[in-house]
Each structure stands twice: as structure tokens, then as C-alpha cells.
Write a protein that holds these residues in place. Structure first.
Motif, PDB file in Angstrom:
ATOM      1  N   LYS A 103      80.997  14.717   3.247  1.00 29.08           N
ATOM      2  CA  LYS A 103      79.896  15.541   3.752  1.00 29.08           C
ATOM      3  C   LYS A 103      79.722  16.757   2.844  1.00 29.08           C
ATOM      4  CE  LYS A 103      79.620  17.661   8.116  1.00 29.08           C
ATOM      5  NZ  LYS A 103      79.436  17.388   9.555  1.00 29.08           N
ATOM      6  N   VAL A 104      78.504  16.969   2.394  1.00 26.04           N
ATOM      7  CA  VAL A 104      78.202  18.110   1.531  1.00 26.04           C
ATOM      8  C   VAL A 104      77.060  18.896   2.159  1.00 26.04           C
ATOM      9  CG1 VAL A 104      77.411  18.849  -0.756  1.00 26.04           C
ATOM     10  CG2 VAL A 104      78.977  16.900  -0.551  1.00 26.04           C
ATOM     11  N   ARG A 105      77.320  20.171   2.388  1.00 28.18           N
ATOM     12  CA  ARG A 105      76.294  21.034   2.952  1.00 28.18           C
ATOM     13  C   ARG A 105      75.684  21.854   1.823  1.00 28.18           C
ATOM     14  NH1 ARG A 105      75.562  22.816   8.145  1.00 28.18           N
ATOM     15  NH2 ARG A 105      77.585  21.961   8.760  1.00 28.18           N
ATOM     16  N   GLN A 133      87.188   2.456   1.771  1.00 29.05           N
ATOM     17  CA  GLN A 133      88.054   3.075   2.782  1.00 29.05           C
ATOM     18  C   GLN A 133      87.297   4.248   3.388  1.00 29.05           C
ATOM     19  OE1 GLN A 133      92.237   3.554   1.334  1.00 29.05           O
ATOM     20  NE2 GLN A 133      91.391   2.876  -0.612  1.00 29.05           N
ATOM     21  N   VAL A 134      87.093   4.200   4.683  1.00 26.36           N
ATOM     22  CA  VAL A 134      86.319   5.233   5.363  1.00 26.36           C
ATOM     23  C   VAL A 134      87.208   5.921   6.388  1.00 26.36           C
ATOM     24  CG1 VAL A 134      84.252   5.719   6.750  1.00 26.36           C
ATOM     25  CG2 VAL A 134      84.220   3.855   5.081  1.00 26.36           C
ATOM     26  N   MET A 135      87.222   7.237   6.349  1.00 29.01           N
ATOM     27  CA  MET A 135      87.969   8.029   7.338  1.00 29.01           C
ATOM     28  C   MET A 135      86.962   8.857   8.117  1.00 29.01           C
ATOM     29  SD  MET A 135      91.172   7.343   6.478  1.00 29.01           S
ATOM     30  CE  MET A 135      92.476   8.561   6.531  1.00 29.01           C
ATOM     31  N   ILE A 136      87.076   8.837   9.431  1.00 29.67           N
ATOM     32  CA  ILE A 136      86.157   9.591  10.280  1.00 29.67           C
ATOM     33  C   ILE A 136      86.976  10.496  11.187  1.00 29.67           C
ATOM     34  CG2 ILE A 136      84.412   9.436  12.101  1.00 29.67           C
ATOM     35  CD1 ILE A 136      83.653   6.696  10.948  1.00 29.67           C
ATOM     36  N   SER A 137      86.568  11.759  11.255  1.00 29.90           N
ATOM     37  CA  SER A 137      87.336  12.720  12.045  1.00 29.90           C
ATOM     38  C   SER A 137      86.433  13.855  12.509  1.00 29.90           C
ATOM     39  CB  SER A 137      88.472  13.275  11.182  1.00 29.90           C
ATOM     40  OG  SER A 137      89.175  14.270  11.880  1.00 29.90           O
ATOM     41  N   ASP A 138      86.906  14.602  13.502  1.00 26.44           N
ATOM     42  CA  ASP A 138      86.164  15.788  13.917  1.00 26.44           C
ATOM     43  C   ASP A 138      86.453  16.973  12.998  1.00 26.44           C
ATOM     44  OD1 ASP A 138      84.903  14.514  15.996  1.00 26.44           O
ATOM     45  OD2 ASP A 138      86.519  14.938  17.423  1.00 26.44           O
ATOM     46  N   ALA A 139      87.495  16.867  12.186  1.00 27.89           N
ATOM     47  CA  ALA A 139      87.858  17.931  11.246  1.00 27.89           C
ATOM     48  C   ALA A 139      87.718  17.395   9.820  1.00 27.89           C
ATOM     49  CB  ALA A 139      89.291  18.367  11.512  1.00 27.89           C
ATOM     50  N   PRO A 140      87.637  18.277   8.822  1.00 26.57           N
ATOM     51  CA  PRO A 140      87.598  17.784   7.444  1.00 26.57           C
ATOM     52  C   PRO A 140      88.784  16.877   7.141  1.00 26.57           C
ATOM     53  CG  PRO A 140      87.093  20.121   7.495  1.00 26.57           C
ATOM     54  CD  PRO A 140      87.516  19.738   8.896  1.00 26.57           C
ATOM     55  N   ASP A 156      77.379  14.469  13.098  1.00 31.75           N
ATOM     56  CA  ASP A 156      77.971  15.746  12.708  1.00 31.75           C
ATOM     57  C   ASP A 156      79.494  15.775  12.828  1.00 31.75           C
ATOM     58  OD1 ASP A 156      77.718  18.164  11.516  1.00 31.75           O
ATOM     59  OD2 ASP A 156      77.489  19.292  13.376  1.00 31.75           O
ATOM     60  N   ARG A 157      80.109  14.646  12.485  1.00 32.87           N
ATOM     61  CA  ARG A 157      81.570  14.640  12.349  1.00 32.87           C
ATOM     62  C   ARG A 157      81.878  14.767  10.860  1.00 32.87           C
ATOM     63  NH1 ARG A 157      81.838   8.966  15.236  1.00 32.87           N
ATOM     64  NH2 ARG A 157      84.067   9.145  15.654  1.00 32.87           N
ATOM     65  N   HIS A 158      83.112  14.501  10.490  1.00 33.92           N
ATOM     66  CA  HIS A 158      83.468  14.506   9.075  1.00 33.92           C
ATOM     67  C   HIS A 158      83.852  13.085   8.662  1.00 33.92           C
ATOM     68  CE1 HIS A 158      83.480  18.837   8.247  1.00 33.92           C
ATOM     69  NE2 HIS A 158      83.702  18.921   9.542  1.00 33.92           N
ATOM     70  N   ALA A 159      83.517  12.734   7.445  1.00 32.18           N
ATOM     71  CA  ALA A 159      83.857  11.395   6.962  1.00 32.18           C
ATOM     72  C   ALA A 159      84.073  11.437   5.456  1.00 32.18           C
ATOM     73  CB  ALA A 159      82.741  10.413   7.306  1.00 32.18           C
ATOM     74  N   THR A 160      84.961  10.574   4.998  1.00 28.84           N
ATOM     75  CA  THR A 160      85.099  10.371   3.552  1.00 28.84           C
ATOM     76  C   THR A 160      85.010   8.878   3.276  1.00 28.84           C
ATOM     77  OG1 THR A 160      87.508  10.236   3.750  1.00 28.84           O
ATOM     78  CG2 THR A 160      86.585  12.377   3.179  1.00 28.84           C
ATOM     79  N   LEU A 161      84.635   8.550   2.060  1.00 31.90           N
ATOM     80  CA  LEU A 161      84.622   7.153   1.641  1.00 31.90           C
ATOM     81  C   LEU A 161      85.166   7.077   0.218  1.00 31.90           C
ATOM     82  CD1 LEU A 161      81.961   4.431   2.088  1.00 31.90           C
ATOM     83  CD2 LEU A 161      82.788   4.933  -0.202  1.00 31.90           C
ATOM     84  N   VAL A 162      86.181   6.243   0.058  1.00 28.87           N
ATOM     85  CA  VAL A 162      86.713   5.970  -1.274  1.00 28.87           C
ATOM     86  C   VAL A 162      86.499   4.489  -1.524  1.00 28.87           C
ATOM     87  CG1 VAL A 162      88.766   5.924  -2.727  1.00 28.87           C
ATOM     88  CG2 VAL A 162      88.464   7.777  -1.095  1.00 28.87           C
ATOM     89  N   GLN A 163      85.914   4.158  -2.664  1.00 29.87           N
ATOM     90  CA  GLN A 163      85.581   2.759  -2.899  1.00 29.87           C
ATOM     91  C   GLN A 163      86.267   2.233  -4.152  1.00 29.87           C
ATOM     92  OE1 GLN A 163      81.565   2.084  -4.731  1.00 29.87           O
ATOM     93  NE2 GLN A 163      81.182   4.125  -3.958  1.00 29.87           N
ATOM     94  N   SER A 164      86.401   0.909  -4.179  1.00 30.17           N
ATOM     95  CA  SER A 164      86.887   0.268  -5.396  1.00 30.17           C
ATOM     96  C   SER A 164      85.953   0.655  -6.523  1.00 30.17           C
ATOM     97  CB  SER A 164      86.830  -1.253  -5.277  1.00 30.17           C
ATOM     98  OG  SER A 164      87.579  -1.689  -4.187  1.00 30.17           O
ATOM     99  N   PHE A 165      86.536   0.934  -7.671  1.00 29.66           N
ATOM    100  CA  PHE A 165      85.722   1.336  -8.806  1.00 29.66           C
ATOM    101  C   PHE A 165      86.203   0.549 -10.015  1.00 29.66           C
ATOM    102  CE2 PHE A 165      85.005   4.335 -12.391  1.00 29.66           C
ATOM    103  CZ  PHE A 165      83.627   4.276 -12.360  1.00 29.66           C
TER     104      PHE A 165
END
Lengths: 387, 180
Positions: free
Chosen positions: A188-190, B53-60, B32-41
Motif C-alpha cells: 500500500k502506497v499513500r 505470496q500475499v500477506m493481509i493484516s490490519d497493521a503494516p 483499507d487494510r494492509h497487504a503485501t505481495l511478493v511474486q516469482s521473478f
């Protein structure tokens, strides 16, 4: 015809990768010229700008190589623009000559370096953090640089703006030290409103042409005021040792004063430039130092270690150069050991070792690039150091 | 705050990464949660087994890597083979039931929900390219990892212009499909 966008900034929330966030950060900082030779794993930065620039009055030029790229954008800077180049290790190696040139000519210059595993062409698609010493010492002679290291896509945006600001303030080569993982990780980037961003303008002189010398320091800051080629002031820009007029001057006294000032103008501000995040240091027996993607992994390991009852803290470095040894010494004063985790075979570890001056052991956890460091490796090092 | 850990895996070209991207964007932007995605490259993203790989959380989320998957979406046998052990007890496996078969490596207590997404995309919708959108709709219905509305908003912004109606139709088809 490409449609022109009225608003260059894409204010709002985005789910984007670090490379795209870096490109948006450059736009937000006012950068409108990029010269580069696209290279994995940095390519998305210039791809993104090549799409974005024509709509907002900017220009990306794909040069014949990195040597040309790294001097072309400096021409744009002297023409009055904010400009940068983007590369990865093999390209960075080719740029060394012009990094020295930027240092000597005091060109506000931003180098985006998305690190991959080297030496040489190495592992093009694999992450590394192995260019830390190269950006500090890679060009010959003595000079100073600034290097920032983001750990997330949001920080890629924020620190790109910061890199431009620092380049303008200190007029030295300024590096954004990303790595393949942070560059390609999405998050997420604001992007705030333009009014909420701090963007430093060029420190252009207000002095009259007859009353201005391009390398004189008028405000006692050690950083000369700039002018734009064509605005009426006499300027001469050379990599040779030069006097305050900018003309070559081969006297040792001029050389000594100039080169000392190039270092001093940055290093007298080391304590304010050296940014870090400290977590859980108050009672820490063991301090883990990490940066970039490795900082997130170290945070995971530190949380696990605390759950096991270990008193361990985390120092996440945001600034890599200039390196504040005194600050590291203070922050580790009560610790019994330091662990430096980094994707190289011991670069920031050397700096940390210098900082602690042999008072406590400094352990290194790392690899020469490739897979990210596993949290278990850091956890094992914490266990080893704590017992 | 423990993040939800999702891995989407399959063969490069099946739309595996896009599936993860829609989920990540839906969570980060439209919920409006936090998420990251790391993909095969690199080369593996162009045909061999790849994953997001996707991580979803209420915090960073400082640590973006899946260690113990809450949800695994497997598009192919080799992807299943590679990542099945990552599933934690009580986790959910969403899988392409025509392209892979489950075996005793599936950890105890994992809920497995299969769908012939490729067949549905080809035979029902007429375009194999929307296999991942069928899978996505099925994933959202079966796990509730993100809301249907957020997923549709996210996919609308991520698919090529002019194709969103067809992609949403594919999503709906997967969403309505009962598990096999």
C-alpha cells in the motif's frame, strides 16, 4: 498525441511495487528528466516513467549505456531540471566515473540503484545488498555521498523525494539503495496532496551576475548556490580541481580546500542525516542491525526471540551514508552483542564494528545475494549471542 | 496481529500472480487494510511453477513471506507438489480439480475445495484466459478472504481496459460454483 494531465501527482491510495513507487516519488519531487539504460531488476522504474513523463511534461531518454546515462542527466540538472538515473549493480559499476564527476562539480544528482547479486552480471533477477561500500568508495579520490535504504514500497516513494531534497540541499551524489525484493514487492502506497509534501527547490542564487562565483560559499553552509546555464551568470563546470569561479586551478592549496569542503559539507551534518528506527533497545542484551528487505525479516526473528524470552532489540537503518558511528556506539552501549544481518558478506558489519570499537562482539549473518536471509538464521544468531 | 498468509501458485501464464494482485489490492485499497505481495521473478514467471505470496493484516506487514499458509490456491499439480506442505492445520486449499489430484501429503485438518476453473473458463465462458478470474471468484466465496465488492473493484482496475465486464462475469461464475 499523448494527452496532457493537469495534475502530475497521483494523490491517493495505491497498491504498487517499490519500483513504481520510486518513479512516483521522483515525479512528486519534481523530477522531469531521466536518462537510463534499463536493467533488471530496476526496469519498472523507467518503464513507469516512460509512460508517465509524456503526459506531465517530462522526458525519459534511453541512452546507449550507463556511462552516457550517468552524465546525460547531470546536463539536465545544470539546465535547471531535477533529474536522475536508474540502474542496478553492473550499471552502477559503469557509472563510477560520473559519480566522481557529480561529487567534484557538486551537481545535485540522484542515482536509483536496485541491487542485485554480483559481482559482475551475477544473478540478474536475484536480490542482494552488496553495493553499500561501492556507492561510498567506488569513484577515486575523497568525497562524500548520501545513501538511503527503503524497506517497503511506501518508503520507496517517501525516500525518493527525500533523496532529491538532500541532493538539492547538499549538492552531492545521493543514492536510493533499493534491492530486487523491495523493488518488486507490492504494498500500500499513500501519495499525499502536493501541498502536504516537502519538496526542496534548487538553491539558485539571487546574486547579480557580476557578484556571483559558482563555487563560492556565501551563506557559511559549505554548499555553494547554483545557477542555471543560460541565466546570465558566468559558469564553468569541470571535473578538474577548480577555484571559486569554477576554472581549473592546479594549486595544491585550492585542491586541499575544495576536497575537504566536499566531505565537510555532508559530514558535519551526519547526525541529522543518519536516520534509523530503534525498537526494543532499552533492555536489549542483543541488538540486531538490518536494513532494506532484511529489516522486515529481522523484525520477524526479533519478535520470535522475544517470545522465547530473549532481550533483543532491532535497529533498522534508513540512512546508510553518512554513517553515524557515534550514534551506533550510543545505541549499543548497554548491549552484550550486535548482529548485523545483510545480503552481502560483511559491509555494514564493518561500519558497525568500527562503531563499537571492539567493546562487544559483532556477528555477521549474510549471503552474497540470491535468496533472502531466513528468519531462522537470525534467530539462531540471537540464541548464540544471548547465551 | 498475525497476518493472513495466502499463496497463489501455478504455471506462468495461468494468471496466478494476477489472482494474488486482485486479492492484495482489494484488501489494501478497498478494505483499507494492509497487504503485501511478493511474486516469482525471472525465468520461472514465464512458464514454470510460479507463485505470489500475499500477506493481509490490519497493521503494516514488515515480513512479506508466507511461512504457514492460511490459504493455498493451486492451479497445477507441480505447484501443489511444491507448496502443499506449507498449509497449516485448519487452513484452506483452493485447487484446480481437473489439473491436480490431492494425496496424503495434504496436512491433517486442511479444508480442500476444488473447481474445474480451466474447463469452466473454456467451455462455459469460451475464453481460457479468464481461468484465474473463475478461480478468484471461487476463492472469495469459499474463504471470504476479501469481500466480493472489494475484489470486483480491484479487478476492475487491474484488467485491461474494455475487458472488465467479461472478467467480472468470469468472477461471478466462479463465485456461484459449488465446490467439487
Amino acid at each position: 498525441m499523448t494527452k496532457r494531465e493537469a495534475q502530475p501527482l497521483r494523490t491517493g491510495l495505491h497498491f504498487m511495487n517499490g519500483n513504481e513507487a520510486c518513479a512516483e516519488g521522483a515525479i512528486a519531487a519534481g523530477c522531469r528528466f531521466v536518462a537510463g539504460y534499463p536493467i533488471t531488476p530496476s526496469t519498472e522504474v523507467v518503464e513507469h516513467l516512460a509512460r508517465r513523463f509524456p503526459r506531465i511534461g517530462g522526458m525519459f531518454i534511453q541512452m546507449e549505456d550507463e556511462i552516457a546515462s550517468s552524465i546525460c542527466f547531470q546536463g539536465a540538472v545544470w539546465a535547471g531540471h531535477k533529474a536522475m538515473t536508474v540502474t542496478s549493480g553492473p550499471g552502477l559499476s559503469l557509472m563510477m566515473e560520473h559519480i566522481g564527476f557529480a561529487a567534484m562539480t557538486e551537481t545535485p544528482s540522484v542515482f536509483i540503484n536496485v541491487q542485485r547479486a554480483g559481482p559482475s552480471t551475477g544473478l540478474p533477477t536475484a536480490a542482494a545488498q552488496g553495493d553499500i561500500m561501492q556507492v561510498r568508495w567506488g569513484s577515486h579520490g575523497d568525497y562524500a555521498i548520501i545513501a538511503l535504504c527503503p524497506s517497503s514500497p511506501q518508503e520507496c516513494f517517501d525516500l525518493t523525494i527525500e533523496a532529491f531534497n538532500l541532493a538539492e540541499r547538499y549538492r552531492c551524489p545521493t543514492f536510493l539503495m533499493m534491492d530486487e525484493t523491495v523493488g518488486h514487492m507490492m504494498g500500500k502506497v499513500r501519495i499525499p496532496d502536493a501541498a502536504d509534501l516537502t519538496v526542496e527547490p534548487r538553491r539558485n542564487t539571487t546574486r547579480a551576475p557580476g557578484d556571483y562565483q559558482p563555487y563560492a560559499t556565501y551563506d557559511g553552509s559549505d554548499v555553494p548556490e547554483m545557477t542555471r546555464a543560460g541565466d546570465g551568470h558566468a559558469i564553468h563546470v569541470t571535473g578538474l580541481t577548480h577555484n571559486e569561479k569554477g576554472y581549473p586551478d592546479m594549486s595544491f592549496a585550492v585542491h586541499d580546500a575544495l576536497v575537504r569542503r566536499l566531505q565537510r559539507k555532508v559530514h558535519t551534518h551526519t547526525s541529522e542525516l543518519f536516520r534509523l528506527e530503534a525498537d526494543g533497545l532499552d533492555d536489549a542484551d542483543v541488538v540486531v542491525v538490518a536494513f532494506g528487505i532484511t529489516a522486515g525479516i529481522a523484525a520477524y526473528a526479533v519478535t520470535q526471540a522475544r517470545a522465547l524470552g530473549r532481550r533483543v532489540g532491532l535497529l533498522r537503518l534508513i540512512t546508510l551514508w553518512p554513517f553515524d558511528e557515534a550514534r551506533i556506539r550510543t545505541l549499543t552501549a548497554n548491549a552484550r552483542a550486535v548482529i548485523v544481518a545483510e545480503m552481502n558478506l560483511g559491509q555494514v558489519c564493518l561500519q558497525v564494528s568500527r562503531a563499537v570499537q571492539g567493546r562487544i562482539p559483532v556477528h555477521h549473518i549474510g549471503n552474497p545475494g540470491g535468496p533472502v536471509i531466513e528468519p531462522e538464521e537470525i534467530l539462531a544468531a540471537i540464541e548464540g549471542a544471548a547465551t | 496481529m498475525t497476518p493472513i498468509e495466502l499463496r497463489c501458485c501455478g504455471q506462468g501464464g495461468q494468471g496466478v500472480i494476477m489472482t494474488g494482485m486482485v486479492v492484495g489490492k482489494a484488501a489494501a485499497i478497498y478494505e483499507d487494510r494492509h497487504a503485501t505481495l511478493v511474486q516469482s521473478f525471472g525465468p520461472e514467471a514465464r512458464g514454470s511453477t510460479c507463485s505470489a505470496q500475499v500477506m493481509i493484516s490490519d497493521a503494516p506487514v514488515p515480513f512479506p513471506y508466507v511461512r504457514h499458509a492460511d490459504i493455498l490456491v493451486a492451479f497445477s499439480q507441480s505447484a501443489y507438489d511444491k507448496f502443499v506442505a506449507e498449509l497449516k492445520p485448519g487452513a484452506t486449499l483452493i485447487y484446480e480439480s481437473d489439473l491436480l489430484s490431492l494425496d496424503n501429503r495434504l496436512p491433517q485438518g486442511v479444508v480442500a475445495r476444488g473447481i474445474g476453473a480451466t474447463r469452466i473458463a473454456t467451455e462455459v465462458l469460451g475464453r481460457r484466459i479468464v481461468t484465474n478470474m473463475v478461480m478468484l471468484g471461487f476463492l472469495v466465496k469459499q474463504t471470504g478472504i476479501v469481500s466480493k465488492e472489494a475484489a470486483i473493484e480491484a479487478l476492475r482496475t487491474l484488467v485491461p481496459p474494455g475487458t472488465s465486464a467479461f472478467n467480472i462475469k468470469a468472477f461471478e461464475t466462479g463465485y456461484q460454483q459449488p465446490p467439487e
